[in-house]
Design a protein around this motif. Structure first.
Motif, PDB file in Angstrom:
ATOM      1  N   ASP A 116       0.842  -1.201   0.000  1.00 20.82           N
ATOM      2  CA  ASP A 116       0.000   0.000   0.000  1.00 20.82           C
ATOM      3  C   ASP A 116       0.880   1.256   0.000  1.00 20.82           C
ATOM      4  O   ASP A 116       0.608   2.225  -0.697  1.00 20.82           O
ATOM      5  CB  ASP A 116      -0.920   0.015   1.235  1.00 20.82           C
ATOM      6  N   ARG A 117       1.963   1.203   0.780  1.00 24.12           N
ATOM      7  CA  ARG A 117       2.859   2.365   0.847  1.00 24.12           C
ATOM      8  C   ARG A 117       3.614   2.560  -0.458  1.00 24.12           C
ATOM      9  O   ARG A 117       3.812   3.686  -0.926  1.00 24.12           O
ATOM     10  CB  ARG A 117       3.849   2.209   2.016  1.00 24.12           C
ATOM     11  N   ARG A 118       3.974   1.454  -1.090  1.00 24.77           N
ATOM     12  CA  ARG A 118       4.689   1.540  -2.372  1.00 24.77           C
ATOM     13  C   ARG A 118       3.770   2.153  -3.437  1.00 24.77           C
ATOM     14  O   ARG A 118       4.167   3.053  -4.186  1.00 24.77           O
ATOM     15  CB  ARG A 118       5.138   0.135  -2.822  1.00 24.77           C
ATOM     16  N   LEU A 119       2.508   1.719  -3.454  1.00 24.50           N
ATOM     17  CA  LEU A 119       1.572   2.251  -4.449  1.00 24.50           C
ATOM     18  C   LEU A 119       1.254   3.723  -4.168  1.00 24.50           C
ATOM     19  O   LEU A 119       1.004   4.494  -5.087  1.00 24.50           O
ATOM     20  CB  LEU A 119       0.297   1.403  -4.475  1.00 24.50           C
ATOM     21  N   THR A 120       1.290   4.098  -2.887  1.00 22.35           N
ATOM     22  CA  THR A 120       1.084   5.505  -2.520  1.00 22.35           C
ATOM     23  C   THR A 120       2.237   6.352  -3.060  1.00 22.35           C
ATOM     24  O   THR A 120       2.031   7.401  -3.679  1.00 22.35           O
ATOM     25  CB  THR A 120       0.963   5.633  -0.985  1.00 22.35           C
ATOM     26  N   ASP A 121       3.479   5.865  -2.854  1.00 21.39           N
ATOM     27  CA  ASP A 121       4.646   6.579  -3.383  1.00 21.39           C
ATOM     28  C   ASP A 121       4.561   6.716  -4.898  1.00 21.39           C
ATOM     29  O   ASP A 121       4.870   7.760  -5.466  1.00 21.39           O
ATOM     30  CB  ASP A 121       5.942   5.825  -3.021  1.00 21.39           C
ATOM     31  N   GLU A 122       4.124   5.638  -5.538  1.00 24.70           N
ATOM     32  CA  GLU A 122       4.036   5.631  -7.000  1.00 24.70           C
ATOM     33  C   GLU A 122       3.009   6.671  -7.488  1.00 24.70           C
ATOM     34  O   GLU A 122       3.259   7.398  -8.444  1.00 24.70           O
ATOM     35  CB  GLU A 122       3.608   4.231  -7.444  1.00 24.70           C
ATOM     36  N   ALA A 123       1.871   6.740  -6.786  1.00 28.41           N
ATOM     37  CA  ALA A 123       0.818   7.692  -7.182  1.00 28.41           C
ATOM     38  C   ALA A 123       1.296   9.132  -6.978  1.00 28.41           C
ATOM     39  O   ALA A 123       1.041  10.008  -7.807  1.00 28.41           O
ATOM     40  CB  ALA A 123      -0.454   7.423  -6.375  1.00 28.41           C
ATOM     41  N   LEU A 124       2.024   9.368  -5.871  1.00 24.73           N
ATOM     42  CA  LEU A 124       2.554  10.713  -5.613  1.00 24.73           C
ATOM     43  C   LEU A 124       3.525  11.113  -6.720  1.00 24.73           C
ATOM     44  O   LEU A 124       3.510  12.236  -7.219  1.00 24.73           O
ATOM     45  CB  LEU A 124       3.283  10.740  -4.263  1.00 24.73           C
ATOM     46  N   GLU A 125       4.350  10.152  -7.110  1.00 24.00           N
ATOM     47  CA  GLU A 125       5.350  10.425  -8.147  1.00 24.00           C
ATOM     48  C   GLU A 125       4.664  10.701  -9.495  1.00 24.00           C
ATOM     49  O   GLU A 125       5.018  11.636 -10.193  1.00 24.00           O
ATOM     50  CB  GLU A 125       6.271   9.218  -8.259  1.00 24.00           C
ATOM     51  N   ARG A 126       3.676   9.901  -9.782  1.00 29.19           N
ATOM     52  CA  ARG A 126       2.972  10.055 -11.055  1.00 29.19           C
ATOM     53  C   ARG A 126       2.327  11.436 -11.185  1.00 29.19           C
ATOM     54  O   ARG A 126       2.271  12.021 -12.267  1.00 29.19           O
ATOM     55  CB  ARG A 126       1.888   8.985 -11.140  1.00 29.19           C
ATOM     56  N   MET A 127       1.826  11.964 -10.068  1.00 34.72           N
ATOM     57  CA  MET A 127       1.210  13.292 -10.107  1.00 34.72           C
ATOM     58  C   MET A 127       2.239  14.406  -9.870  1.00 34.72           C
ATOM     59  O   MET A 127       1.872  15.578  -9.783  1.00 34.72           O
ATOM     60  CB  MET A 127       0.087  13.392  -9.063  1.00 34.72           C
ATOM     61  N   GLY A 128       3.499  14.039  -9.729  1.00 36.10           N
ATOM     62  CA  GLY A 128       4.558  15.042  -9.596  1.00 36.10           C
ATOM     63  C   GLY A 128       4.541  15.759  -8.261  1.00 36.10           C
ATOM     64  O   GLY A 128       4.923  16.937  -8.172  1.00 36.10           O
ATOM     65  N   ILE A 129       4.087  15.094  -7.188  1.00 36.16           N
ATOM     66  CA  ILE A 129       4.000  15.774  -5.884  1.00 36.16           C
ATOM     67  C   ILE A 129       4.729  15.003  -4.769  1.00 36.16           C
ATOM     68  O   ILE A 129       4.409  15.175  -3.597  1.00 36.16           O
ATOM     69  CB  ILE A 129       2.529  16.040  -5.477  1.00 36.16           C
ATOM     70  N   SER A 130       5.721  14.181  -5.159  1.00 36.96           N
ATOM     71  CA  SER A 130       6.461  13.424  -4.125  1.00 36.96           C
ATOM     72  C   SER A 130       7.076  14.363  -3.090  1.00 36.96           C
ATOM     73  O   SER A 130       7.149  14.028  -1.901  1.00 36.96           O
ATOM     74  CB  SER A 130       7.578  12.603  -4.767  1.00 36.96           C
ATOM     75  N   HIS A 131       7.475  15.550  -3.548  1.00 35.01           N
ATOM     76  CA  HIS A 131       8.140  16.496  -2.635  1.00 35.01           C
ATOM     77  C   HIS A 131       7.182  17.033  -1.559  1.00 35.01           C
ATOM     78  O   HIS A 131       7.615  17.612  -0.574  1.00 35.01           O
ATOM     79  CB  HIS A 131       8.739  17.658  -3.439  1.00 35.01           C
ATOM     80  N   LEU A 132       5.867  16.831  -1.765  1.00 27.90           N
ATOM     81  CA  LEU A 132       4.893  17.335  -0.784  1.00 27.90           C
ATOM     82  C   LEU A 132       4.506  16.281   0.249  1.00 27.90           C
ATOM     83  O   LEU A 132       3.740  16.561   1.175  1.00 27.90           O
ATOM     84  CB  LEU A 132       3.600  17.786  -1.493  1.00 27.90           C
ATOM     85  N   SER A 133       5.028  15.082   0.074  1.00 24.03           N
ATOM     86  CA  SER A 133       4.618  13.919   0.844  1.00 24.03           C
ATOM     87  C   SER A 133       4.449  14.165   2.354  1.00 24.03           C
ATOM     88  O   SER A 133       3.480  13.713   2.956  1.00 24.03           O
ATOM     89  CB  SER A 133       5.657  12.828   0.582  1.00 24.03           C
ATOM     90  N   GLU A 134       5.375  14.891   2.940  1.00 26.48           N
ATOM     91  CA  GLU A 134       5.353  15.087   4.406  1.00 26.48           C
ATOM     92  C   GLU A 134       4.583  16.328   4.838  1.00 26.48           C
ATOM     93  O   GLU A 134       4.409  16.586   6.029  1.00 26.48           O
ATOM     94  CB  GLU A 134       6.793  15.192   4.948  1.00 26.48           C
ATOM     95  N   ARG A 135       4.115  17.111   3.873  1.00 29.18           N
ATOM     96  CA  ARG A 135       3.446  18.379   4.222  1.00 29.18           C
ATOM     97  C   ARG A 135       2.010  18.124   4.670  1.00 29.18           C
ATOM     98  O   ARG A 135       1.337  17.243   4.148  1.00 29.18           O
ATOM     99  CB  ARG A 135       3.412  19.302   2.993  1.00 29.18           C
ATOM    100  N   PRO A 136       1.507  18.937   5.619  1.00 27.50           N
ATOM    101  CA  PRO A 136       0.092  18.792   6.006  1.00 27.50           C
ATOM    102  C   PRO A 136      -0.807  19.228   4.841  1.00 27.50           C
ATOM    103  O   PRO A 136      -0.536  20.236   4.192  1.00 27.50           O
ATOM    104  CB  PRO A 136      -0.066  19.748   7.193  1.00 27.50           C
ATOM    105  N   TYR A 137      -1.874  18.457   4.610  1.00 23.58           N
ATOM    106  CA  TYR A 137      -2.800  18.734   3.505  1.00 23.58           C
ATOM    107  C   TYR A 137      -3.422  20.127   3.660  1.00 23.58           C
ATOM    108  O   TYR A 137      -3.770  20.778   2.683  1.00 23.58           O
ATOM    109  CB  TYR A 137      -3.888  17.653   3.508  1.00 23.58           C
ATOM    110  N   THR A 138      -3.566  20.587   4.919  1.00 20.96           N
ATOM    111  CA  THR A 138      -4.167  21.910   5.178  1.00 20.96           C
ATOM    112  C   THR A 138      -3.217  23.053   4.800  1.00 20.96           C
ATOM    113  O   THR A 138      -3.624  24.203   4.785  1.00 20.96           O
ATOM    114  CB  THR A 138      -4.509  22.047   6.672  1.00 20.96           C
ATOM    115  N   GLU A 139      -1.940  22.718   4.541  1.00 25.40           N
ATOM    116  CA  GLU A 139      -0.973  23.791   4.277  1.00 25.40           C
ATOM    117  C   GLU A 139      -0.417  23.745   2.864  1.00 25.40           C
ATOM    118  O   GLU A 139       0.710  24.172   2.626  1.00 25.40           O
ATOM    119  CB  GLU A 139       0.173  23.720   5.306  1.00 25.40           C
ATOM    120  N   ILE A 140      -1.168  23.164   1.940  1.00 25.99           N
ATOM    121  CA  ILE A 140      -0.732  23.183   0.536  1.00 25.99           C
ATOM    122  C   ILE A 140      -1.765  23.957  -0.285  1.00 25.99           C
ATOM    123  O   ILE A 140      -2.871  24.208   0.188  1.00 25.99           O
ATOM    124  CB  ILE A 140      -0.517  21.748  -0.024  1.00 25.99           C
TER     125      ILE A 140
END
Ligand code: ATP
Length: 255
Positions: A116-140
Protein backbone atom coordinates in the motif's frame (compact mmCIF):
# COMPACT_ATOMS: atom_id res chain seq x y z
CA UNK A 1 -20.80 -4.19 -23.16
CA UNK A 2 -20.70 -0.63 -21.78
CA UNK A 3 -18.50 0.00 -18.76
CA UNK A 4 -21.18 2.14 -17.11
CA UNK A 5 -24.71 2.41 -18.39
CA UNK A 6 -27.48 4.65 -17.16
CA UNK A 7 -30.85 3.37 -18.31
CA UNK A 8 -33.82 5.69 -18.14
CA UNK A 9 -32.56 7.38 -14.97
CA UNK A 10 -34.65 9.83 -12.99
CA UNK A 11 -33.61 11.46 -9.74
CA UNK A 12 -35.06 14.13 -7.46
CA UNK A 13 -34.03 15.79 -4.22
CA UNK A 14 -37.24 15.96 -2.21
CA UNK A 15 -39.64 17.48 -4.75
CA UNK A 16 -37.07 18.95 -7.14
CA UNK A 17 -36.65 16.78 -10.22
CA UNK A 18 -32.95 16.96 -11.14
CA UNK A 19 -32.38 14.15 -13.67
CA UNK A 20 -35.08 13.26 -16.13
CA UNK A 21 -35.28 9.87 -17.86
CA UNK A 22 -31.68 10.00 -18.93
CA UNK A 23 -29.83 7.34 -20.93
CA UNK A 24 -26.05 7.33 -21.15
CA UNK A 25 -23.41 4.70 -21.86
CA UNK A 26 -19.75 5.09 -21.03
CA UNK A 27 -17.25 2.81 -22.72
CA UNK A 28 -13.86 1.70 -21.50
CA UNK A 29 -11.00 4.09 -22.33
CA UNK A 30 -10.89 7.73 -23.30
CA UNK A 31 -11.95 10.96 -21.65
CA UNK A 32 -15.53 12.15 -21.38
CA UNK A 33 -16.26 15.77 -20.41
CA UNK A 34 -19.58 16.73 -18.89
CA UNK A 35 -20.55 20.35 -19.54
CA UNK A 36 -23.58 22.17 -18.20
CA UNK A 37 -24.68 25.31 -16.40
CA UNK A 38 -24.73 25.60 -12.60
CA UNK A 39 -27.41 23.39 -11.15
CA UNK A 40 -27.93 21.37 -14.36
CA UNK A 41 -27.27 18.14 -12.44
CA UNK A 42 -23.63 17.30 -13.26
CA UNK A 43 -22.51 16.37 -9.74
CA UNK A 44 -25.76 14.49 -9.16
CA UNK A 45 -25.16 12.50 -12.33
CA UNK A 46 -21.61 11.62 -11.24
CA UNK A 47 -22.89 10.45 -7.86
CA UNK A 48 -25.53 8.29 -9.55
CA UNK A 49 -22.84 6.72 -11.76
CA UNK A 50 -20.71 6.00 -8.72
CA UNK A 51 -23.57 4.43 -6.78
CA UNK A 52 -23.33 7.14 -4.08
CA UNK A 53 -26.90 8.20 -4.92
CA UNK A 54 -29.58 5.87 -6.23
CA UNK A 55 -32.08 6.82 -8.91
CA UNK A 56 -35.82 6.94 -8.22
CA UNK A 57 -36.38 5.42 -11.65
CA UNK A 58 -34.15 3.43 -13.98
CA UNK A 59 -30.98 1.39 -13.44
CA UNK A 60 -27.26 2.11 -13.27
CA UNK A 61 -25.04 -0.76 -14.37
CA UNK A 62 -21.31 -1.25 -13.96
CA UNK A 63 -20.00 -3.85 -16.42
CA UNK A 64 -23.60 -5.01 -16.90
CA UNK A 65 -24.27 -5.52 -13.19
CA UNK A 66 -26.80 -3.41 -11.26
CA UNK A 67 -24.56 -1.07 -9.24
CA UNK A 68 -26.78 -1.48 -6.15
CA UNK A 69 -25.74 -5.12 -5.97
CA UNK A 70 -22.02 -4.31 -5.98
CA UNK A 71 -20.62 -3.86 -2.44
CA UNK A 72 -19.08 -0.43 -1.73
CA UNK A 73 -15.54 -1.84 -1.35
CA UNK A 74 -15.76 -3.59 -4.70
CA UNK A 75 -17.14 -0.43 -6.37
CA UNK A 76 -14.24 1.56 -4.93
CA UNK A 77 -11.74 -0.85 -6.47
CA UNK A 78 -13.25 -0.17 -9.89
CA UNK A 79 -14.32 3.48 -9.74
CA UNK A 80 -12.45 6.33 -8.05
CA UNK A 81 -14.10 9.65 -7.28
CA UNK A 82 -12.17 12.90 -7.16
CA UNK A 83 -14.59 15.36 -5.52
CA UNK A 84 -14.30 19.12 -5.74
CA UNK A 85 -11.33 20.32 -3.73
CA UNK A 86 -12.13 20.85 -0.11
CA UNK A 87 -10.19 21.78 2.97
CA UNK A 88 -9.68 18.85 5.31
CA UNK A 89 -10.40 19.76 8.91
CA UNK A 90 -7.37 17.78 10.09
CA UNK A 91 -3.84 18.32 8.91
CA UNK A 92 -3.10 14.81 7.66
CA UNK A 93 0.18 14.50 5.79
CA UNK A 94 -0.24 14.45 2.02
CA UNK A 95 1.18 10.90 2.11
CA UNK A 96 -1.58 9.79 4.49
CA UNK A 97 -4.34 11.41 2.42
CA UNK A 98 -3.12 9.45 -0.62
CA UNK A 99 -2.65 6.28 1.46
CA UNK A 100 -6.36 6.51 2.39
CA UNK A 101 -7.05 5.61 -1.23
CA UNK A 102 -5.81 2.11 -0.33
CA UNK A 103 -8.68 1.65 2.14
CA UNK A 104 -10.70 -0.68 -0.18
CA UNK A 105 -7.64 -2.98 -0.31
CA UNK A 106 -6.55 -2.72 3.32
CA UNK A 107 -6.19 -5.93 5.26
CA UNK A 108 -7.64 -7.10 8.54
CA UNK A 109 -8.55 -4.19 10.89
CA UNK A 110 -7.83 -1.75 8.06
CA UNK A 111 -4.04 -2.09 8.34
CA UNK A 112 -1.96 -0.85 5.45
CA UNK A 113 0.99 -2.92 4.28
CA UNK A 114 4.27 -2.29 2.44
CA UNK A 115 2.54 -2.71 -0.93
CA UNK A 116 0.00 0.00 0.00
CA UNK A 117 2.86 2.37 0.85
CA UNK A 118 4.69 1.54 -2.37
CA UNK A 119 1.57 2.25 -4.45
CA UNK A 120 1.08 5.51 -2.52
CA UNK A 121 4.65 6.58 -3.38
CA UNK A 122 4.04 5.63 -7.00
CA UNK A 123 0.82 7.69 -7.18
CA UNK A 124 2.55 10.71 -5.61
CA UNK A 125 5.35 10.43 -8.15
CA UNK A 126 2.97 10.06 -11.05
CA UNK A 127 1.21 13.29 -10.11
CA UNK A 128 4.56 15.04 -9.60
CA UNK A 129 4.00 15.77 -5.88
CA UNK A 130 6.46 13.42 -4.13
CA UNK A 131 8.14 16.50 -2.64
CA UNK A 132 4.89 17.33 -0.78
CA UNK A 133 4.62 13.92 0.84
CA UNK A 134 5.35 15.09 4.41
CA UNK A 135 3.45 18.38 4.22
CA UNK A 136 0.09 18.79 6.01
CA UNK A 137 -2.80 18.73 3.50
CA UNK A 138 -4.17 21.91 5.18
CA UNK A 139 -0.97 23.79 4.28
CA UNK A 140 -0.73 23.18 0.54
CA UNK A 141 -2.27 25.17 -2.31
CA UNK A 142 -5.52 24.43 -4.14
CA UNK A 143 -3.64 23.08 -7.15
CA UNK A 144 -1.49 20.86 -4.94
CA UNK A 145 -4.62 19.62 -3.16
CA UNK A 146 -6.20 18.74 -6.49
CA UNK A 147 -3.12 16.74 -7.49
CA UNK A 148 -3.21 15.04 -4.06
CA UNK A 149 -6.85 13.98 -4.54
CA UNK A 150 -6.05 12.58 -7.99
CA UNK A 151 -3.05 10.73 -6.54
CA UNK A 152 -5.40 9.27 -3.91
CA UNK A 153 -7.72 8.08 -6.71
CA UNK A 154 -4.75 6.48 -8.51
CA UNK A 155 -3.59 4.76 -5.32
CA UNK A 156 -7.09 3.32 -5.05
CA UNK A 157 -6.19 1.17 -8.05
CA UNK A 158 -9.41 1.88 -9.99
CA UNK A 159 -9.07 2.23 -13.75
CA UNK A 160 -12.01 4.63 -13.99
CA UNK A 161 -11.57 8.13 -12.59
CA UNK A 162 -14.57 10.40 -12.06
CA UNK A 163 -13.49 13.99 -11.41
CA UNK A 164 -15.78 16.83 -10.37
CA UNK A 165 -14.54 20.16 -11.71
CA UNK A 166 -10.85 19.27 -11.40
CA UNK A 167 -9.65 22.63 -12.76
CA UNK A 168 -11.86 24.68 -10.45
CA UNK A 169 -9.90 27.32 -8.55
CA UNK A 170 -6.61 26.57 -10.29
CA UNK A 171 -4.52 29.28 -11.90
CA UNK A 172 -4.00 29.20 -15.66
CA UNK A 173 -0.73 27.25 -15.48
CA UNK A 174 -2.08 24.65 -13.08
CA UNK A 175 -5.21 24.23 -15.21
CA UNK A 176 -3.02 23.42 -18.21
CA UNK A 177 -0.83 21.07 -16.13
CA UNK A 178 -3.91 19.28 -14.81
CA UNK A 179 -5.30 18.84 -18.33
CA UNK A 180 -1.91 17.45 -19.38
CA UNK A 181 -2.10 14.92 -16.51
CA UNK A 182 -5.56 13.85 -17.66
CA UNK A 183 -4.20 13.28 -21.15
CA UNK A 184 -1.27 11.29 -19.72
CA UNK A 185 -3.73 9.11 -17.77
CA UNK A 186 -5.65 8.48 -20.97
CA UNK A 187 -2.40 7.35 -22.62
CA UNK A 188 -2.01 4.92 -19.72
CA UNK A 189 -5.46 3.51 -20.59
CA UNK A 190 -7.40 5.00 -17.73
CA UNK A 191 -11.01 5.96 -18.40
CA UNK A 192 -11.67 9.52 -17.20
CA UNK A 193 -14.91 11.39 -16.80
CA UNK A 194 -14.78 14.99 -15.65
CA UNK A 195 -17.15 17.91 -15.23
CA UNK A 196 -16.06 21.37 -16.25
CA UNK A 197 -17.31 24.90 -16.78
CA UNK A 198 -14.76 25.43 -19.58
CA UNK A 199 -15.84 24.33 -23.06
CA UNK A 200 -12.25 24.88 -24.21
CA UNK A 201 -10.98 22.35 -21.64
CA UNK A 202 -13.50 19.81 -22.91
CA UNK A 203 -12.28 20.46 -26.41
CA UNK A 204 -8.66 20.13 -25.48
CA UNK A 205 -8.70 16.78 -23.69
CA UNK A 206 -12.02 15.00 -24.24
CA UNK A 207 -12.83 12.35 -26.83
CA UNK A 208 -16.50 12.79 -26.09
CA UNK A 209 -18.54 15.66 -24.68
CA UNK A 210 -21.94 15.39 -23.05
CA UNK A 211 -23.87 18.64 -22.58
CA UNK A 212 -26.37 18.55 -19.74
CA UNK A 213 -29.22 21.02 -19.47
CA UNK A 214 -31.82 20.83 -16.69
CA UNK A 215 -31.03 17.19 -16.09
CA UNK A 216 -31.36 16.07 -19.70
CA UNK A 217 -28.79 15.56 -22.43
CA UNK A 218 -28.71 18.44 -24.89
CA UNK A 219 -25.80 17.14 -27.02
CA UNK A 220 -23.55 14.08 -26.97
CA UNK A 221 -20.71 13.54 -29.41
CA UNK A 222 -17.13 14.40 -30.32
CA UNK A 223 -15.81 17.80 -29.21
CA UNK A 224 -15.87 18.99 -32.84
CA UNK A 225 -19.55 18.10 -33.14
CA UNK A 226 -20.69 19.36 -29.75
CA UNK A 227 -18.51 22.27 -28.64
CA UNK A 228 -19.66 24.66 -31.34
CA UNK A 229 -20.47 28.34 -30.78
CA UNK A 230 -24.17 27.68 -31.40
CA UNK A 231 -24.38 24.75 -28.94
CA UNK A 232 -22.40 26.60 -26.26
CA UNK A 233 -24.67 29.66 -26.61
CA UNK A 234 -27.76 27.42 -26.30
CA UNK A 235 -26.34 25.49 -23.34
CA UNK A 236 -25.55 28.59 -21.29
CA UNK A 237 -28.43 30.77 -22.54
CA UNK A 238 -26.15 33.29 -24.27
CA UNK A 239 -27.09 35.48 -27.18
CA UNK A 240 -23.98 34.71 -29.16
CA UNK A 241 -20.65 32.98 -29.07
CA UNK A 242 -17.77 33.17 -31.51
CA UNK A 243 -14.79 31.01 -32.27
CA UNK A 244 -11.21 32.28 -32.51
CA UNK A 245 -8.57 30.37 -34.41
CA UNK A 246 -4.89 30.71 -33.65
CA UNK A 247 -1.76 28.63 -33.97
CA UNK A 248 -2.39 26.60 -30.79
CA UNK A 249 -5.95 25.74 -31.82
CA UNK A 250 -9.32 27.39 -31.36
CA UNK A 251 -11.05 28.91 -28.41
CA UNK A 252 -14.55 30.16 -27.85
CA UNK A 253 -15.43 33.67 -26.85
CA UNK A 254 -18.88 34.60 -25.62
CA UNK A 255 -19.33 38.34 -25.10
N1 ATP B 1 -28.13 17.52 -1.30
C1 ATP B 1 -29.02 18.24 -2.01
N2 ATP B 1 -30.25 18.46 -1.52
C2 ATP B 1 -31.18 19.17 -2.20
N3 ATP B 1 -30.96 19.68 -3.43
C3 ATP B 1 -29.73 19.50 -3.98
C4 ATP B 1 -28.71 18.76 -3.30
N4 ATP B 1 -27.61 18.74 -4.09
C5 ATP B 1 -27.92 19.42 -5.20
N5 ATP B 1 -29.19 19.88 -5.14
C6 ATP B 1 -29.90 20.65 -6.19
O1 ATP B 1 -29.95 19.84 -7.37
C7 ATP B 1 -29.68 20.62 -8.52
C8 ATP B 1 -28.49 20.01 -9.28
O2 ATP B 1 -27.33 20.13 -8.48
P1 ATP B 1 -25.91 19.60 -8.95
O3 ATP B 1 -24.95 19.88 -7.84
O4 ATP B 1 -26.04 18.22 -9.43
O5 ATP B 1 -25.65 20.56 -10.20
P2 ATP B 1 -24.28 20.90 -10.95
O6 ATP B 1 -24.59 20.90 -12.40
O7 ATP B 1 -23.20 20.00 -10.49
O8 ATP B 1 -24.04 22.38 -10.45
P3 ATP B 1 -22.65 23.26 -10.32
O9 ATP B 1 -22.15 23.46 -11.72
O10 ATP B 1 -23.15 24.54 -9.72
O11 ATP B 1 -21.71 22.50 -9.42
C9 ATP B 1 -29.45 22.04 -8.06
O12 ATP B 1 -30.64 22.77 -8.22
C10 ATP B 1 -29.13 21.89 -6.58
O13 ATP B 1 -29.56 23.00 -5.85
Amino acid sequence: MALISLENISFRYRRQQVIQQLDLELDDGGVLALLGPNGSGKTTLLKLMLGILHPHGGTVRLDGQDIRRIPAKERARRLAYVPQVHREAFGYRVFDVVLMGRMPHAGFLGRYGAEDRRLTDEALERMGISHLSERPYTEISGGERQMTLIARALAQGARVLVLDEPTNGLDYGNQQRLLDRLMALKQDHYTCLFTTHHPDHARRVADRVVMLQQGAILRDGSPAETVTPANVATLYGLESCTEHHHTQGEHLCCP
